[in-house]
Design a protein around this motif. Sequence first.
Motif, PDB file in Angstrom:
ATOM      1  N   GLY A 231      -7.405  -2.102  60.547  1.00  0.00           N
ATOM      2  CA  GLY A 231      -6.851  -2.472  59.711  1.00  0.00           C
ATOM      3  C   GLY A 231      -7.284  -3.966  59.718  1.00  0.00           C
ATOM      4  N   LEU A 232      -7.677  -4.153  60.252  1.00  0.00           N
ATOM      5  CA  LEU A 232      -8.438  -5.741  60.823  1.00  0.00           C
ATOM      6  C   LEU A 232      -8.993  -6.203  59.379  1.00  0.00           C
ATOM      7  CD1 LEU A 232      -9.908  -5.884  64.166  1.00  0.00           C
ATOM      8  CD2 LEU A 232      -7.145  -5.649  63.451  1.00  0.00           C
ATOM      9  N   SER A 233      -9.925  -5.112  58.885  1.00  0.00           N
ATOM     10  CA  SER A 233     -10.653  -5.492  57.582  1.00  0.00           C
ATOM     11  C   SER A 233     -11.288  -4.855  57.201  1.00  0.00           C
ATOM     12  CB  SER A 233     -11.649  -6.745  58.096  1.00  0.00           C
ATOM     13  OG  SER A 233     -13.116  -6.127  58.643  1.00  0.00           O
ATOM     14  N   ARG A 234     -11.697  -4.590  55.025  1.00  0.00           N
ATOM     15  CA  ARG A 234     -12.380  -4.018  55.077  1.00  0.00           C
ATOM     16  C   ARG A 234     -13.802  -4.548  54.529  1.00  0.00           C
ATOM     17  NH1 ARG A 234      -8.723  -1.111  56.344  1.00  0.00           N
ATOM     18  NH2 ARG A 234      -7.517  -0.397  55.286  1.00  0.00           N
ATOM     19  N   THR A 235     -14.982  -3.535  53.966  1.00  0.00           N
ATOM     20  CA  THR A 235     -16.367  -3.454  53.820  1.00  0.00           C
ATOM     21  C   THR A 235     -16.433  -3.209  53.024  1.00  0.00           C
ATOM     22  OG1 THR A 235     -17.047  -5.173  56.573  1.00  0.00           O
ATOM     23  CG2 THR A 235     -18.805  -4.187  55.115  1.00  0.00           C
ATOM     24  N   TRP A 236     -17.190  -4.167  51.615  1.00  0.00           N
ATOM     25  CA  TRP A 236     -17.833  -3.188  50.286  1.00  0.00           C
ATOM     26  C   TRP A 236     -19.450  -3.261  50.502  1.00  0.00           C
ATOM     27  CZ3 TRP A 236     -12.891  -5.655  50.793  1.00  0.00           C
ATOM     28  CH2 TRP A 236     -11.739  -4.770  50.251  1.00  0.00           C
ATOM     29  N   VAL A 237     -19.799  -2.803  50.283  1.00  0.00           N
ATOM     30  CA  VAL A 237     -21.208  -2.581  50.121  1.00  0.00           C
ATOM     31  C   VAL A 237     -21.868  -1.770  48.906  1.00  0.00           C
ATOM     32  CG1 VAL A 237     -21.240  -1.466  52.638  1.00  0.00           C
ATOM     33  CG2 VAL A 237     -21.323   0.312  51.020  1.00  0.00           C
ATOM     34  N   LEU A 238     -22.928  -2.464  48.260  1.00  0.00           N
ATOM     35  CA  LEU A 238     -23.612  -1.837  47.121  1.00  0.00           C
ATOM     36  C   LEU A 238     -24.077  -0.543  47.137  1.00  0.00           C
ATOM     37  CD1 LEU A 238     -23.821  -2.828  44.311  1.00  0.00           C
ATOM     38  CD2 LEU A 238     -25.045  -4.091  44.607  1.00  0.00           C
ATOM     39  N   PRO A 239     -24.117   0.355  47.052  1.00  0.00           N
ATOM     40  CA  PRO A 239     -25.236   1.367  47.545  1.00  0.00           C
ATOM     41  C   PRO A 239     -26.739   1.635  46.503  1.00  0.00           C
ATOM     42  CG  PRO A 239     -23.649   2.196  47.309  1.00  0.00           C
ATOM     43  CD  PRO A 239     -23.034   1.120  46.915  1.00  0.00           C
ATOM     44  N   VAL A 240     -28.004   1.416  47.529  1.00  0.00           N
ATOM     45  CA  VAL A 240     -29.049   2.324  46.645  1.00  0.00           C
ATOM     46  C   VAL A 240     -29.274   3.246  45.408  1.00  0.00           C
ATOM     47  CG1 VAL A 240     -31.535   1.030  46.074  1.00  0.00           C
ATOM     48  CG2 VAL A 240     -30.075  -0.163  47.655  1.00  0.00           C
ATOM     49  N   VAL A 241     -29.404   3.476  44.292  1.00  0.00           N
ATOM     50  CA  VAL A 241     -29.756   4.534  43.989  1.00  0.00           C
ATOM     51  C   VAL A 241     -30.754   5.583  43.882  1.00  0.00           C
ATOM     52  CG1 VAL A 241     -28.888   5.449  41.512  1.00  0.00           C
ATOM     53  CG2 VAL A 241     -28.185   4.297  42.077  1.00  0.00           C
ATOM     54  N   SER A 242     -31.283   6.027  44.016  1.00  0.00           N
ATOM     55  CA  SER A 242     -32.244   7.101  44.738  1.00  0.00           C
ATOM     56  C   SER A 242     -32.379   8.454  44.334  1.00  0.00           C
ATOM     57  CB  SER A 242     -32.658   6.804  45.872  1.00  0.00           C
ATOM     58  OG  SER A 242     -33.679   7.734  46.803  1.00  0.00           O
ATOM     59  N   GLU A 243     -33.407   8.837  43.943  1.00  0.00           N
ATOM     60  CA  GLU A 243     -33.875  10.115  43.557  1.00  0.00           C
ATOM     61  C   GLU A 243     -33.641  11.329  45.175  1.00  0.00           C
ATOM     62  OE1 GLU A 243     -36.260   7.485  42.324  1.00  0.00           O
ATOM     63  OE2 GLU A 243     -34.953   7.466  41.162  1.00  0.00           O
ATOM     64  N   ARG A 244     -34.646  10.649  45.837  1.00  0.00           N
ATOM     65  CA  ARG A 244     -34.432  11.115  46.914  1.00  0.00           C
ATOM     66  C   ARG A 244     -33.394  11.008  47.661  1.00  0.00           C
ATOM     67  NH1 ARG A 244     -37.561   8.226  50.827  1.00  0.00           N
ATOM     68  NH2 ARG A 244     -37.353   6.716  49.556  1.00  0.00           N
ATOM     69  N   GLN A 245     -32.003  11.042  47.121  1.00  0.00           N
ATOM     70  CA  GLN A 245     -30.582  10.576  48.096  1.00  0.00           C
ATOM     71  C   GLN A 245     -30.019  11.907  48.188  1.00  0.00           C
ATOM     72  OE1 GLN A 245     -28.901   6.759  47.202  1.00  0.00           O
ATOM     73  NE2 GLN A 245     -27.026   7.743  47.852  1.00  0.00           N
ATOM     74  N   GLN A 246     -30.283  13.168  47.993  1.00  0.00           N
ATOM     75  CA  GLN A 246     -29.823  14.369  47.823  1.00  0.00           C
ATOM     76  C   GLN A 246     -29.230  14.626  50.007  1.00  0.00           C
ATOM     77  OE1 GLN A 246     -28.285  13.848  45.418  1.00  0.00           O
ATOM     78  NE2 GLN A 246     -29.439  15.511  43.861  1.00  0.00           N
ATOM     79  N   ALA A 247     -29.832  14.503  50.736  1.00  0.00           N
ATOM     80  CA  ALA A 247     -29.833  14.540  51.653  1.00  0.00           C
ATOM     81  C   ALA A 247     -30.217  13.365  53.020  1.00  0.00           C
ATOM     82  CB  ALA A 247     -31.213  15.589  51.636  1.00  0.00           C
ATOM     83  N   GLN A 248     -29.422  12.356  52.269  1.00  0.00           N
ATOM     84  CA  GLN A 248     -29.770  10.896  52.444  1.00  0.00           C
ATOM     85  C   GLN A 248     -28.574  10.057  53.008  1.00  0.00           C
ATOM     86  OE1 GLN A 248     -34.515  10.082  53.179  1.00  0.00           O
ATOM     87  NE2 GLN A 248     -33.806   8.867  51.024  1.00  0.00           N
ATOM     88  N   LYS A 249     -28.381   9.740  53.573  1.00  0.00           N
ATOM     89  CA  LYS A 249     -27.115   8.499  53.365  1.00  0.00           C
ATOM     90  C   LYS A 249     -28.389   7.060  52.504  1.00  0.00           C
ATOM     91  CE  LYS A 249     -25.246   9.013  57.709  1.00  0.00           C
ATOM     92  NZ  LYS A 249     -25.504   8.091  59.115  1.00  0.00           N
ATOM     93  N   ALA A 250     -27.408   6.166  51.214  1.00  0.00           N
ATOM     94  CA  ALA A 250     -27.777   5.646  50.511  1.00  0.00           C
ATOM     95  C   ALA A 250     -28.145   4.523  51.424  1.00  0.00           C
ATOM     96  CB  ALA A 250     -27.081   5.004  49.780  1.00  0.00           C
ATOM     97  N   GLN A 251     -28.730   3.465  50.990  1.00  0.00           N
ATOM     98  CA  GLN A 251     -29.204   2.633  51.614  1.00  0.00           C
ATOM     99  C   GLN A 251     -28.200   0.917  50.658  1.00  0.00           C
ATOM    100  OE1 GLN A 251     -33.313   0.919  49.979  1.00  0.00           O
ATOM    101  NE2 GLN A 251     -32.825  -0.474  51.238  1.00  0.00           N
ATOM    102  N   ILE A 252     -28.363   0.295  52.008  1.00  0.00           N
ATOM    103  CA  ILE A 252     -26.928  -0.480  51.543  1.00  0.00           C
ATOM    104  C   ILE A 252     -28.308  -2.059  50.551  1.00  0.00           C
ATOM    105  CG2 ILE A 252     -25.462  -2.164  51.739  1.00  0.00           C
ATOM    106  CD1 ILE A 252     -24.532  -0.063  54.052  1.00  0.00           C
ATOM    107  N   ALA A 253     -27.712  -2.823  49.465  1.00  0.00           N
ATOM    108  CA  ALA A 253     -28.489  -3.485  49.234  1.00  0.00           C
ATOM    109  C   ALA A 253     -27.668  -4.693  49.113  1.00  0.00           C
ATOM    110  CB  ALA A 253     -28.434  -3.668  46.978  1.00  0.00           C
ATOM    111  N   ALA A 254     -26.005  -4.940  49.676  1.00  0.00           N
ATOM    112  CA  ALA A 254     -25.354  -6.233  49.825  1.00  0.00           C
ATOM    113  C   ALA A 254     -24.196  -5.562  50.393  1.00  0.00           C
ATOM    114  CB  ALA A 254     -25.469  -6.706  48.668  1.00  0.00           C
ATOM    115  N   TYR A 255     -23.976  -6.306  51.104  1.00  0.00           N
ATOM    116  CA  TYR A 255     -22.285  -6.065  52.001  1.00  0.00           C
ATOM    117  C   TYR A 255     -21.516  -7.390  51.485  1.00  0.00           C
ATOM    118  CZ  TYR A 255     -22.642  -7.439  56.173  1.00  0.00           C
ATOM    119  OH  TYR A 255     -22.792  -7.977  57.434  1.00  0.00           O
TER     120      TYR A 255
END
Length: 174
Positions: A42-66
Motif C-alpha cells: 500500500g505504499l504506491s501504485r505502478t501503472w504500465v503500458l504493455p506492448v501488444v504482440s501476436e506471440r503473447q499468448q504464452a508469455q508475459k507482455a513486454q512493457i513499453a513505459a511505466y
Amino acid sequence: MAFFQEFVLADQSQHDIKAFDCGKPDMDRFLARFAVKNMRLGLSRTWVLPVVSERQQAQKAQIAAYYSLAASTVVREEIPTNIKLPGYPVPVVLLARLAVEEQFKGQRLGEKTLITALRKSVELTDAGLPALNVILDVLDEDALGFYQRYEMFEPFTDDPMRLFVPMHTLRHIR
C-alpha cells in the motif's frame, strides 16, 4: 509494434517487469524488484503500458513505459503559494517514477506517460485522495530537461531537481 490503449496496474504474472530496460538501472531495478511489492504494501501504485504482440499468448507482455504514484505530504513552508494553508503537513501526490523502455524512446511515449500520470493524479484527487499539488524529484539532468519542456513545472524548493505543478493547473490538461 502496437501498445495497449491504456496503462494498467503492474502485474508480475502478466507483465515482463524484469526485462524492462530504460537505460537507468535504478528505474529498471525499481520496476523489477519493488513496484509490485510496494503495491502489496500500500505504499504506491505502478501503472504500465504493455506492448501488444501476436506471440503473447504464452508469455508475459513486454512493457513499453511505466509510472508510479504515491501519496505524500510536505510542510507548508516549502510550498511556493500565496494561498493561506494550515500549519500542518499538506497532502500532495508524488510522481515517484516515470520511465520509457530504451527501444521505444523517440516515439513520444515519455509525453504520453507523463500526461497519463498527471491525469491519474487528478482522477485520484477528484475521487477523494486530497492533494494540493503533484511533486516529483527529478532523477538527473536528462529528466530535468524533459520536464522543463512542458513549462508547467516549477521548482518546489531551492533544489532545482524537485519540481511541482498545482492540481488546479492539471485539471486543464486535455
